[in-house]
Design a protein around this motif. Sequence first.
Motif, PDB file in Angstrom:
ATOM      1  N   SER A   1      -2.302   6.104   2.669  1.00 27.40           N
ATOM      2  CA  SER A   1      -2.607   6.445   1.410  1.00 27.40           C
ATOM      3  C   SER A   1      -1.374   6.858   1.008  1.00 27.40           C
ATOM      4  CB  SER A   1      -3.759   7.667   1.664  1.00 27.40           C
ATOM      5  OG  SER A   1      -3.146   8.885   2.140  1.00 27.40           O
ATOM      6  N   ILE A   2      -0.479   7.417   1.440  1.00 26.08           N
ATOM      7  CA  ILE A   2       0.746   7.937   0.923  1.00 26.08           C
ATOM      8  C   ILE A   2       1.585   6.745   0.446  1.00 26.08           C
ATOM      9  CG2 ILE A   2       3.302   8.776   1.441  1.00 26.08           C
ATOM     10  CD1 ILE A   2       1.145  11.120   0.999  1.00 26.08           C
ATOM     11  N   PHE A   3       1.663   5.725   1.290  1.00 26.17           N
ATOM     12  CA  PHE A   3       2.444   4.489   0.559  1.00 26.17           C
ATOM     13  C   PHE A   3       1.829   3.751  -0.652  1.00 26.17           C
ATOM     14  CE2 PHE A   3       4.379   4.574   4.710  1.00 26.17           C
ATOM     15  CZ  PHE A   3       5.989   4.528   4.454  1.00 26.17           C
ATOM     16  N   ALA A   4       0.364   3.791  -0.423  1.00 22.06           N
ATOM     17  CA  ALA A   4      -0.513   3.137  -1.478  1.00 22.06           C
ATOM     18  C   ALA A   4      -0.288   4.083  -2.889  1.00 22.06           C
ATOM     19  CB  ALA A   4      -1.758   2.983  -1.362  1.00 22.06           C
ATOM     20  N   ALA A   5      -0.383   5.214  -2.620  1.00 24.86           N
ATOM     21  CA  ALA A   5      -0.469   6.139  -3.974  1.00 24.86           C
ATOM     22  C   ALA A   5       0.861   6.280  -4.529  1.00 24.86           C
ATOM     23  CB  ALA A   5      -0.879   7.697  -3.305  1.00 24.86           C
ATOM     24  N   PHE A   6       2.019   5.950  -3.506  1.00 24.55           N
ATOM     25  CA  PHE A   6       3.265   6.021  -4.315  1.00 24.55           C
ATOM     26  C   PHE A   6       3.559   4.789  -4.895  1.00 24.55           C
ATOM     27  CE2 PHE A   6       7.814   4.523  -3.544  1.00 24.55           C
ATOM     28  CZ  PHE A   6       8.420   5.844  -4.352  1.00 24.55           C
ATOM     29  N   LYS A   7       3.069   3.466  -4.425  1.00 23.78           N
ATOM     30  CA  LYS A   7       3.259   2.487  -5.205  1.00 23.78           C
ATOM     31  C   LYS A   7       2.683   2.579  -6.414  1.00 23.78           C
ATOM     32  CE  LYS A   7       3.176  -1.699  -3.378  1.00 23.78           C
ATOM     33  NZ  LYS A   7       2.564  -2.585  -2.615  1.00 23.78           N
ATOM     34  N   VAL A   8       1.277   3.005  -6.389  1.00 20.60           N
ATOM     35  CA  VAL A   8       0.310   2.896  -7.686  1.00 20.60           C
ATOM     36  C   VAL A   8       1.180   3.966  -8.600  1.00 20.60           C
ATOM     37  CG1 VAL A   8      -1.695   3.726  -8.883  1.00 20.60           C
ATOM     38  CG2 VAL A   8      -1.655   2.412  -6.595  1.00 20.60           C
ATOM     39  N   SER A   9       1.605   5.079  -8.332  1.00 16.29           N
ATOM     40  CA  SER A   9       2.257   6.291  -8.939  1.00 16.29           C
ATOM     41  C   SER A   9       3.444   5.767  -9.691  1.00 16.29           C
ATOM     42  CB  SER A   9       2.520   7.453  -8.300  1.00 16.29           C
ATOM     43  OG  SER A   9       1.328   7.943  -7.680  1.00 16.29           O
ATOM     44  N   VAL A  10       4.226   5.076  -8.962  1.00 18.78           N
ATOM     45  CA  VAL A  10       5.454   4.607  -9.407  1.00 18.78           C
ATOM     46  C   VAL A  10       5.252   3.580 -10.684  1.00 18.78           C
ATOM     47  CG1 VAL A  10       7.647   3.006  -9.118  1.00 18.78           C
ATOM     48  CG2 VAL A  10       7.020   4.741  -7.408  1.00 18.78           C
ATOM     49  N   ARG A  11       4.273   2.849 -10.471  1.00 18.49           N
ATOM     50  CA  ARG A  11       3.908   1.962 -11.423  1.00 18.49           C
ATOM     51  C   ARG A  11       3.331   2.374 -12.729  1.00 18.49           C
ATOM     52  NH1 ARG A  11       0.717  -1.018  -8.580  1.00 18.49           N
ATOM     53  NH2 ARG A  11      -1.158  -0.346  -9.250  1.00 18.49           N
ATOM     54  N   ARG A  12       2.764   3.537 -12.518  1.00 15.29           N
ATOM     55  CA  ARG A  12       2.100   4.320 -13.693  1.00 15.29           C
ATOM     56  C   ARG A  12       2.991   5.101 -14.401  1.00 15.29           C
ATOM     57  NH1 ARG A  12      -3.862   6.339 -11.490  1.00 15.29           N
ATOM     58  NH2 ARG A  12      -4.947   4.307 -11.722  1.00 15.29           N
TER      59      ARG A  12
END
Length: 213
Positions: free
Chosen positions: A196-207
Amino acid sequence: MFNLLYKELRLAAHPNLFIFTALGVLVIVPAYPYGMVFLFGCLAPFITFMYGRETNDIHYTALLPVKKSDTVKAKFLLVILAQITQLMISLPFAVLRLYVLPEGNPAGIEANVAYYGFGFITYAIFNYIFLTYFFKSAHKVGNAFILAIIPASLVVLLMEVIVHFPGFVWLDRVEPSFLVRQLPILFVGIVIYIVSIFAAFKVSVRRFERVDL
């Protein structure tokens, strides 16, 4: 990266972040719902992010010679550091309570292997929703917290209630034979937390890259 994390700890972290992180010691309190420890671990980042919004921390960080992705990474590391430290602080007290409070915890789940597995799942759910929603605008902290704390609280509620049902009493035990049965829950919780941390990081950076500061 170390400099940004240092800046987060010295400038961006609200004092309550350190106080709530230390509340891992609550697992030594008799007849206390230990799931509250994890909710404090969710409340601490919220207060810090709210504090950062009021002090324009994101805008200040954007003026530094760093990439937007590094700004996101620093916030993630701060949250992870606080949560893992909280768990580490609680561990010796979870062991100590076996000797000073051998009668168990009538209020809910014991601070055992399953407890920590559920804790990682609680953090994972909260972090993914809270962080990805926050970095969508970099200022809607309240909305992000409400959306994230509801499912996180449901996991804690399930954890505290399920041990009172006959078929799940093994989740509330601390004997070695039962701890072995609980290990899959801990393993799954850790895996979910990391993913979840890695997935959230990717989404957060993109946003966050789309946010006009």
